[in-house]
Structures are given as C-alpha cells and as structure tokens.
Design an enzyme around this catalytic site. Structure first.
Site, PDB file in Angstrom:
ATOM      1  N   ARG A 130       0.785  -1.234   0.000  1.00  0.00           N
ATOM      2  CA  ARG A 130       0.000   0.000   0.000  1.00  0.00           C
ATOM      3  C   ARG A 130       0.818   1.286   0.000  1.00  0.00           C
ATOM      4  O   ARG A 130       1.888   1.337   0.610  1.00  0.00           O
ATOM      5  CB  ARG A 130      -0.946  -0.009   1.209  1.00  0.00           C
ATOM      6  CG  ARG A 130      -2.009  -1.084   1.038  1.00  0.00           C
ATOM      7  CD  ARG A 130      -2.852  -1.313   2.249  1.00  0.00           C
ATOM      8  NE  ARG A 130      -3.855  -2.341   1.957  1.00  0.00           N
ATOM      9  CZ  ARG A 130      -3.607  -3.677   2.015  1.00  0.00           C
ATOM     10  NH1 ARG A 130      -2.434  -4.127   2.397  1.00  0.00           N
ATOM     11  NH2 ARG A 130      -4.552  -4.539   1.696  1.00  0.00           N
TER      12      ARG A 130
ATOM     13  N   HIS B  42      -0.740  -2.505  -4.566  1.00  0.00           N
ATOM     14  CA  HIS B  42      -0.092  -3.266  -5.635  1.00  0.00           C
ATOM     15  C   HIS B  42      -0.082  -2.525  -6.984  1.00  0.00           C
ATOM     16  O   HIS B  42      -0.361  -3.105  -8.035  1.00  0.00           O
ATOM     17  CB  HIS B  42      -0.779  -4.635  -5.797  1.00  0.00           C
ATOM     18  CG  HIS B  42      -0.596  -5.551  -4.612  1.00  0.00           C
ATOM     19  ND1 HIS B  42       0.468  -5.485  -3.749  1.00  0.00           N
ATOM     20  CD2 HIS B  42      -1.357  -6.587  -4.146  1.00  0.00           C
ATOM     21  CE1 HIS B  42       0.367  -6.435  -2.814  1.00  0.00           C
ATOM     22  NE2 HIS B  42      -0.739  -7.093  -3.022  1.00  0.00           N
TER      23      HIS B  42
ATOM     24  N   HIS C  12       3.778 -12.642  -6.372  1.00  0.00           N
ATOM     25  CA  HIS C  12       2.665 -12.879  -5.449  1.00  0.00           C
ATOM     26  C   HIS C  12       2.187 -14.336  -5.504  1.00  0.00           C
ATOM     27  O   HIS C  12       0.977 -14.602  -5.506  1.00  0.00           O
ATOM     28  CB  HIS C  12       1.535 -11.906  -5.789  1.00  0.00           C
ATOM     29  CG  HIS C  12       0.713 -11.485  -4.612  1.00  0.00           C
ATOM     30  ND1 HIS C  12      -0.065 -12.370  -3.888  1.00  0.00           N
ATOM     31  CD2 HIS C  12       0.549 -10.283  -4.019  1.00  0.00           C
ATOM     32  CE1 HIS C  12      -0.683 -11.711  -2.915  1.00  0.00           C
ATOM     33  NE2 HIS C  12      -0.320 -10.432  -2.970  1.00  0.00           N
TER      34      HIS C  12
ATOM     35  N   ASP D 181      -0.725 -10.685   7.825  1.00  0.00           N
ATOM     36  CA  ASP D 181      -0.636  -9.846   6.639  1.00  0.00           C
ATOM     37  C   ASP D 181       0.354  -8.729   6.975  1.00  0.00           C
ATOM     38  O   ASP D 181      -0.014  -7.556   7.057  1.00  0.00           O
ATOM     39  CB  ASP D 181      -2.023  -9.292   6.267  1.00  0.00           C
ATOM     40  CG  ASP D 181      -2.040  -8.659   4.885  1.00  0.00           C
ATOM     41  OD1 ASP D 181      -0.974  -8.592   4.240  1.00  0.00           O
ATOM     42  OD2 ASP D 181      -3.120  -8.226   4.456  1.00  0.00           O
TER      43      ASP D 181
ATOM     44  N   GLU E 125       6.173 -12.638   0.084  1.00  0.00           N
ATOM     45  CA  GLU E 125       6.428 -11.636  -0.946  1.00  0.00           C
ATOM     46  C   GLU E 125       7.664 -10.827  -0.580  1.00  0.00           C
ATOM     47  O   GLU E 125       7.626 -10.050   0.383  1.00  0.00           O
ATOM     48  CB  GLU E 125       5.224 -10.705  -1.066  1.00  0.00           C
ATOM     49  CG  GLU E 125       3.924 -11.400  -1.380  1.00  0.00           C
ATOM     50  CD  GLU E 125       2.725 -10.560  -0.971  1.00  0.00           C
ATOM     51  OE1 GLU E 125       2.534  -9.475  -1.518  1.00  0.00           O
ATOM     52  OE2 GLU E 125       1.977 -10.998  -0.073  1.00  0.00           O
TER      53      GLU E 125
HETATM   54  C1  BGC Z   1      -1.452  -7.843   0.874  1.00  0.00           C
HETATM   55  C2  BGC Z   1      -2.861  -8.029   1.349  1.00  0.00           C
HETATM   56  C3  BGC Z   1      -3.771  -8.013   0.155  1.00  0.00           C
HETATM   57  C4  BGC Z   1      -3.374  -9.093  -0.785  1.00  0.00           C
HETATM   58  C5  BGC Z   1      -4.204  -9.036  -2.025  1.00  0.00           C
HETATM   59  C6  BGC Z   1      -1.119  -8.932  -0.076  1.00  0.00           C
HETATM   60  O1  BGC Z   1       0.153  -8.720  -0.590  1.00  0.00           O
HETATM   61  O2  BGC Z   1      -0.537  -7.809   1.932  1.00  0.00           O
HETATM   62  O3  BGC Z   1      -3.217  -7.035   2.278  1.00  0.00           O
HETATM   63  O4  BGC Z   1      -5.094  -8.159   0.527  1.00  0.00           O
HETATM   64  O5  BGC Z   1      -2.028  -8.941  -1.153  1.00  0.00           O
HETATM   65  O6  BGC Z   1      -4.325 -10.241  -2.592  1.00  0.00           O
END
Ligand code: BGC
Length: 345
Positions: free
Chosen positions: A83, A108, A180, A246, A310
């Site tokens: 973010r 992202h 991802h 997360d 990630e």
């Molecule tokens: C984030 C999550 C997000 C997800 C989306 C992750 O990399 O940390 O907060 O909801 O990606 O698929």
C-alpha cells in the site's frame, strides 16, 4: 538442462494474446509461466512419494486473472507492491496523485498495475528460463517517469525457481516489485495451510493500522504471535492475530545480498520451501481474503488455503523516511533477486 516449451494460453477480453511457457528441470520440477502479469500459474514439485504436486494457486485460462478485485495469484506486482497511503506521495516539491484501488489507498500499483498487463516475453539462451519485459509510461497509474521493467524466471537442477528483476527510469520514482505466489505445499486447493510450519529470519515487523497501512513503528516479534524465529505451526497463533497474518517482516539481510529469509514445510507432502532474497522485507500473507468463492487449478481456494512470501521493501515507504529508500533515480538500476528452493523434509 531444463526444457522449455511455449504455447498460446489465451486472449484477454480486449483481444491481446497471452502465452504460456512450461519449464522443466532434470528432476521433473515444472513451472508454468504466463505473459499476463508475468506470472507463475503452476509449480509442480515432487512430494515424499515422488508424486508431482502443484504447490501454487492459479488458473488455466486468462479471464480469471483479469478480474478486479483480484487475489493476484502468482503474478508480478508493481509498480509498488502493497500500500501507498491515501494514494499519493510527494517528491521534489511536487505531489503525485495515484489511482486508489483499496479504499482511499493504492494497493499493488493501482487499478491497472503491472499484474494486469500483457508483458513481452523472450526465451533465455539454452532454454533455461523466460524473460518478461514491460514499459510503463510516465504518469501510469499516477507514477512519474517512464519505467522499463524486466523479470526473468529460471529453474535450476537444484529445484530453485529464481526470479531476477531489473528496472530503470527517466525520472525519480518509487519502485517496489514482488512476486505474489500463493503456496500450499500440500497442493493447491487441498485444504488450509494451518499445519504448515513456518520459520522467518526476522526480529521485527512493520505494524499496520486497521486498513493495513503501516503506523511507522518497527515492532519487536519477541514473545508475540508474530515471532517465527523458531519453526512454528502457522495455525498455532492464528486466533491471536486478528484477520490472520498480513505483515512485512524486517529481514536480517544486507542490502543487495542474497540471504535466506524464510522456510516453510508441509507435514503431509513432506515438501519444504526455502526462500532467499536480496530485499529488506518479506510480506507474510495467509490468504485471509480468500473465502471459498474462487475455484482454480486443484479445487476450491479456501480462506487460509495458501500463504504468500512476498519479497519486498516496506509498504508505504514513501511516507516513512526511516524505512529503506524506495526511490529509483534516473542514473540507477533497480535490481532484486528472489529464489524459491524446494526440498523434502
Ligand atoms: C497484501 C494483502 C492483500 C493481498 C491481495 C497482499 O500482498 O498484503 O493485504 O489483501 O495482497 O491479494
């Protein structure tokens, strides 16, 4: 020597052709890579009985990759992974307004990030891998500078999927790329990852607010549910972490040096994964937002049906001067290497 084949994967809703590459090493480990989002759509690893298991969530057609909101299965995420608060940042006396796609924040890379584009592709000499390239124009999703990105995937006979990123710009701009992949080492679609054992080489993590935006603190993991310095069943402390993991872990890496970041293993298949990276952080995301409404290769993708590791710089670094720098200058080259190495317990 690996073998590599190329086929037509499909066509996007706006008519662009998408290719799929199948790369196999001498041990029979296979990865399928797609030019939509420069992503990993399948990754087959042998379990303790020698049976191939697909350990990543993904699809075998293009359309589900195009949806928004999206889970970002296996894709390359950018220009900025995670973010950026309030979808804006300032640099050199100028404020840049980005596209918000996660409430008022940018997640992202925005609405139409690099995960949702068709990349150019080329085979590496000796069929050892595939290089994907994309040009992101000045102002793309609000980010300044023409950014050229390349992501190279290769497979070694030591069962390593290696990902090398390179990016250059003609104006100062934030860059934070990641992959991802959602891993389930018991097999994609095969239940939850609650019984996976996880170890992360990090003494601290980045605390976030209720919108998953960093508070700016660096939190110690010691004696908290966030601590994975010793191998731990990931389900053990789930109920103590609201929503599930997360969070970005602050790795004990030296900038630019490939270092072991994390290990994951699954008791049933006996498959273990070791992740190495040159990045300062790793996001542990336990697929908290999957809810069983998506069916992909291997079956239904449940809540906590996979985990992501990630490799990345810290979220929202553009607003926190004490986080490692994410601004790429025109005379610099962004480089990252991340390796996912598979073994048996
Ligand atoms: C984030 C999550 C997000 C997800 C989306 C992750 O990399 O940390 O907060 O909801 O990606 O698929």
């Amino acid at each position: 020597m690996p073998t590599l084949t190329k086929e037509r994967f499909g066509t996007t809703t706006d008519g662009q052709d998408v290719d799929r590459f199948t790369l196999q090493n001498k041990n029979g480990m296979v990865t399928k890579l797609i030019s939509y989002g420069a992503g990993v759509s399948e990754l087959w690893v042998r379990d303790k009985n020698g049976k191939p298991v697909n350990v990543v969530l993904g699809f075998d057609t293009v359309q589900p990759y195009e949806t928004r909101p999206t889970p970002y299965f296996g894709c390359t995420v950018g220009r900025y992974a995670n973010r950026i608060a309030e979808a804006k940042f300032s640099h050199g006396g100028k404020e840049y307004q980005l596209n918000a796609n996660d409430g008022s924040h940018t997640l992202h890379g925005g609405l139409n990030g690099l995960s949702h584009r068709v990349w150019k592709s080329e085979l590496l000499p000796g069929d050892s891998g595939v290089r994907f390239q994309i040009s992101s124009p000045d102002g793309d999703e609000g980010f300044p500078g023409n950014l050229a990105v390349s992501v190279t995937f290769s497979l070694t006979d030591e069962n390593e999927l290696c990902i090398d990123y390179v990016a250059t710009t003609d104006q100062t701009t934030p860059v934070n790329l990641t992959n991802h992949c959602y891993f389930n080492l018991e097999g994609a679609g095969n239940g939850t990852v609650h019984d996976h054992t996880v170890q992360i080489n990090a003494e601290s993590f980045i605390p976030v607010n209720s919108a998953y935006v960093p508070t700016g603190e660096i939190g110690a993991v010691k004696e908290t549910p966030m601590d994975f310095n010793q191998p731990k069943r990931i389900g053990q402390d789930f109920n103590k972490v609201p929503g599930g993991y997360d969070h970005t872990y602050v790795l004990r890496t030296k900038p630019g040096e490939l270092t072991e970041a994390a290990r994951v293993s699954a008791p049933g298949s006996g498959i273990s994964l070791c992740m190495l990276t040159t990045e300062p952080g790793v996001q542990l995301y336990t697929s908290n937002f999957l809810d069983g409404t998506i069916t992909g290769i291997g079956g239904v993708y449940k809540k906590h049906g996979a985990l992501c590791l990630e490799a990345q710089h810290f979220p929202d670094s553009v607003h926190h001067n004490h986080f490692p720098n994410v601004l790429l200058e025109p005379d610099e080259t962004y480089k990252q290497t991340t390796v996912y190495r598979f073994d048996l317990l």
